[in-house]
Design an enzyme around this catalytic site. Structure first.
Site, short mmCIF file in Angstrom:
data_model
loop_
_atom_site.label_atom_id
_atom_site.label_comp_id
_atom_site.label_asym_id
_atom_site.label_seq_id
_atom_site.Cartn_x
_atom_site.Cartn_y
_atom_site.Cartn_z
N GLY A 68 21.63 -1.93 15.48
CA GLY A 68 22.81 -2.65 15.01
C GLY A 68 23.13 -3.85 15.88
O GLY A 68 23.49 -4.93 15.38
N ASP A 89 19.10 8.04 9.76
CA ASP A 89 20.16 8.88 10.33
C ASP A 89 20.25 10.22 9.62
O ASP A 89 20.25 11.28 10.24
CB ASP A 89 21.51 8.18 10.22
CG ASP A 89 21.67 7.03 11.20
OD1 ASP A 89 20.86 6.94 12.14
OD2 ASP A 89 22.59 6.21 11.01
#
Length: 269
Positions: A68, A89
């Site tokens: 990110g 994830d």
């Protein structure tokens, strides 16, 4: 000529670390591929070498934060990358929960310990996938849609620190649960916790957590709590945080199901 060549070389070098047309080789996406590889290897050896599994899984977890940051730093955010991150994830957590379930089943654990990993796995996948489907059909991003809602869901999606704390707590709970199922001589997190760490957690809470996640009877839970491992202490700290995260998942699933039903009704009019 040499100056032009050097200039083109500098532009190409800068191009990899700036927004360009080759989305598949964006830096955050390369980090995502590394996460996938680390998780696959970690889960492949999870039944034999817990220390390797923990090391690789935690590396993947750290990279989840870096991708990110890389996307923002290099202006390389992409829809493909966002989906890659979310799927990685979900499947990483699902894979480790599946491993926990199989380890518990192999050791003949109580019914609640055998069913919990599958229940958590189902809730995690269902709540996110129903949520994303409802968001796609409503024509909005899943985080934006709930950020405009009210209550705990809005607070969760509007407060990144709160969201991060719940996500980390839930992940630590699964990792600690996995580690707590091993003996001290095979897993470093299963070794006895330092007294300072053990004394920071109420003995009664350690015993309850041991009864729920590790031991099959009260006597075994008391023994586990008395000689608490680092994994058990981490589990005791993380479980209350994870419980809030699971409640958020239930709210998310409930809201998504309601939205999908409303969409169906609107199509019938």
């Amino acid at each position: 000529m040499a100056v032009a060549t050097r200039s083109r070389s500098n532009q190409n070098k800068k191009g990899m670390f700036a927004r360009h047309a080759q989305v598949l080789v964006y830096i955050p996406n390369l980090i995502g591929y590394a996460r996938v590889a680390l998780t696959i290897v970690a889960l492949a050896v999870a039944h034999s070498t817990p220390n390797v599994t923990l090391a690789l899984y935690l590396c993947s977890f750290v990279l989840d934060e870096l991708d990110g940051r890389a996307a923002r730093a290099f202006n390389q955010s992409s829809t493909f990358g966002a989906v890659l991150d979310m799927v990685t994830d979900r499947l990483s957590t699902a894979g480790l929960l599946f491993v926990v379930g199989t380890v518990v089943a192999q050791t003949g654990g109580a019914w609640h310990r055998r069913s919990m990993p599958l229940a958590l796995l189902w809730l995690d996948l269902a709540s996110h996938w129903y949520h994303c489907q409802a968001s796609a059909m409503a024509g909005s991003h899943h985080k934006v849609r709930f950020a405009q809602a009210r209550g705990l869901l809005a607070f969760y999606y509007n407060k990144r620190i709160f969201m991060g704390a719940l996500c980390i707590g839930a992940e630590v709970a699964v990792v600690a649960w996995y580690a707590a199922l091993w003996k001290a001589d095979t897993c470093w997190l299963a070794q006895p916790a330092p007294h300072a760490l053990t004394n920071a957690v109420p003995a009664a809470l350690l015993e309850v957590i041991a009864r729920l996640f590790v031991a099959d009877d009260a006597r075994g839970a008391a023994a586990e709590a008395q000689n608490a491992s680092t994994a058990l202490v981490l589990l005791a700290v993380a479980v209350p945080i994870s419980a809030v995260k699971q409640y958020v998942n239930v709210l998310q699933l409930s809201r998504a199901v309601s939205d999908l039903i409303e969409i169906d009704r609107s199509h019938e009019k």
